[in-house]
Write an enzyme that holds these catalytic residues in place. Structure first.
Site, PDB file in Angstrom:
ATOM      1  N   SER A  76      45.695  42.507  46.676  1.00  0.00           N
ATOM      2  CA  SER A  76      44.900  42.309  45.460  1.00  0.00           C
ATOM      3  C   SER A  76      43.779  43.325  45.289  1.00  0.00           C
ATOM      4  O   SER A  76      43.122  43.334  44.239  1.00  0.00           O
ATOM      5  CB  SER A  76      44.303  40.890  45.435  1.00  0.00           C
ATOM      6  OG  SER A  76      45.280  39.961  45.055  1.00  0.00           O
ATOM      7  N   LYS A  79      43.739  45.348  42.107  1.00  0.00           N
ATOM      8  CA  LYS A  79      43.032  44.967  40.876  1.00  0.00           C
ATOM      9  C   LYS A  79      41.803  45.847  40.621  1.00  0.00           C
ATOM     10  O   LYS A  79      41.325  45.927  39.479  1.00  0.00           O
ATOM     11  CB  LYS A  79      42.609  43.498  40.958  1.00  0.00           C
ATOM     12  CG  LYS A  79      43.758  42.490  40.998  1.00  0.00           C
ATOM     13  CD  LYS A  79      43.241  41.068  41.028  1.00  0.00           C
ATOM     14  CE  LYS A  79      44.350  40.036  40.948  1.00  0.00           C
ATOM     15  NZ  LYS A  79      45.034  39.832  42.242  1.00  0.00           N
ATOM     16  N   SER A 140      39.880  36.920  41.759  1.00  0.00           N
ATOM     17  CA  SER A 140      41.148  37.606  42.002  1.00  0.00           C
ATOM     18  C   SER A 140      42.283  36.981  41.200  1.00  0.00           C
ATOM     19  O   SER A 140      43.404  36.813  41.700  1.00  0.00           O
ATOM     20  CB  SER A 140      41.496  37.605  43.494  1.00  0.00           C
ATOM     21  OG  SER A 140      42.479  38.581  43.781  1.00  0.00           O
ATOM     22  N   LYS A 240      36.016  43.802  46.731  1.00  0.00           N
ATOM     23  CA  LYS A 240      37.278  43.136  46.405  1.00  0.00           C
ATOM     24  C   LYS A 240      38.080  42.800  47.652  1.00  0.00           C
ATOM     25  O   LYS A 240      38.201  43.600  48.558  1.00  0.00           O
ATOM     26  CB  LYS A 240      38.128  44.026  45.477  1.00  0.00           C
ATOM     27  CG  LYS A 240      39.371  43.340  44.931  1.00  0.00           C
ATOM     28  CD  LYS A 240      39.019  42.249  43.948  1.00  0.00           C
ATOM     29  CE  LYS A 240      40.224  41.380  43.600  1.00  0.00           C
ATOM     30  NZ  LYS A 240      40.628  40.475  44.705  1.00  0.00           N
TER      31      LYS A 240
END
Length: 346
Positions: A76, A79, A140, A240
């Site tokens: 993820s 992203k 997320s 992140k």
């Protein structure tokens, strides 16, 4: 005298290098690895990362790296590239944070799939770009990432194309097949992820307003950030998380203490260890001790030499200097060299 002074400068540099040899291990060697646990040691403290890097935000100086150029699955953290492209579109006037985007049937169905990180979005509902960015970055939310692509660029595929174009523009070796990180074929290195984050913050410092949120409100429901270090490590204000089975447990972080910002990346940490691994990386990075050698120039001749120590302060970006004669950062721990041409009043 000029030759003697230049020789003296060389001697000082060599002495400083030799005196710090034992402290300047910047990459883990095979001897640092535990074959049973796959641990890497930083100053004797283990991390489980299969790839890791620490960089100084102001200069891009690599403070520590291990397998940092190895192409890996980012999960993820993908992203981040999608959000970067969205911020570019907003800057370029293509959309605004308050632009309303309608959720398609396909994105809505996906938003209810619990096997992936998601927040529910009813079909036909509409949200602002900022609301979607909030849940994409803080929670997320995978379907919300797809919705940004569909609403702003016409399709997720178009968003992915722009993500790959952005990586190429930045000179980062990366390949994305989706916008949200589910593809096992997505590839980027720890160094690439760190540089992507550094560039993102430099171009769009307002991203930190989103990444620093400990929770967000979406459809009248509060969602906690996936980044617990926001509450437990002073100075952390992003960035992140990521996990899939092919990727392992991943985390890109950034923190600022006493005016100095670091970016760290861990990829392939074992379960339950990506945040402890990041704490070790941050502690190591902020304990980094800079020795700055500043030479003052006139007509290309060194007139004087100042040696001073700084602890907990950033290396000064070269761009802040005027009339630079020569400038160089040596990519080793504990030593940076800045040679600066200045006017002096004798």
């Amino acid at each position: 005298m000029k030759q003697i002074f230049i020789k003296s400068l060389t001697v000082i540099l060599v002495i400083l290098l030799l005196s710090n040899v034992t402290a300047m291990k910047i990459s883990a060697s095979p001897d640092d690895l535990n074959s049973d646990e796959y641990e890497v040691l930083l100053d004797g403290i283990p991390i489980t990362s299969q790839a890791a890097v620490i960089i100084d935000f102001a200069t891009g100086l690599v403070v520590y790296e291990f397998n940092a150029s190895e192409q890996r699955v980012p999960a993820s953290m993908t992203k981040m590239a999608a959000a970067y492209v969205v911020f570019d579109a907003i800057r370029d006037g293509f959309a605004g944070f308050d632009t309303m985007l309608e959720i398609t049937e396909e994105a809505s169905r996906f938003s209810y799939v619990r096997a992936y990180s998601n927040v529910p979005m009813p079909m036909g509902s509409s949200y602002t770009v900022r609301e979607l960015l909030d849940v994409v970055i803080v929670r997320s939310a995978s379907a919300a990432t797809i919705s940004l692509g569909e609403g702003l660029f016409g399709s997720e595929e178009a968003l992915v194309d722009k993500m790959n174009e952005k990586a190429e523009q930045l000179g980062i070796a990366a390949l994305f097949h989706d916008s949200w990180g589910g593809s096992p074929d997505n590839r980027i290195s720890a160094s690439g992820m760190a540089e992507l984050t550094r560039s993102f913050i430099k171009e769009h410092p307002e991203i930190l307003e989103i990444t620093s949120q400990k929770s967000v409100l979406f459809d009248e429901r509060e969602y906690a950030s996936t980044n617990p270090l926001l509450s437990t490590y002073d100075g952390v204000d992003g960035f992140k998380t990521g996990y899939t089975r092919p990727a392992g447990w991943c985390f890109t972080s950034t923190a600022e203490i006493n005016g100095r910002r670091l970016i760290t990346v861990t990829m392939g940490s074992v379960q339950g260890s990506r945040f402890p691994d990041t704490v070790v990386l941050l502690d190591y990075g902020f304990s980094y001790y800079n020795i700055t050698i500043a030479g003052h120039f006139r007509n290309s001749i060194i007139n004087s030499l100042d040696i001073f120590h700084t602890s907990g302060t950033p290396l000064v970006p070269i761009s802040l200097y005027k009339n630079i004669y020569e400038a160089q950062y040596i990519d080793i721990r504990d030593l940076a060299v800045i040679l600066n041409e200045t006017e002096r009043n004798d």
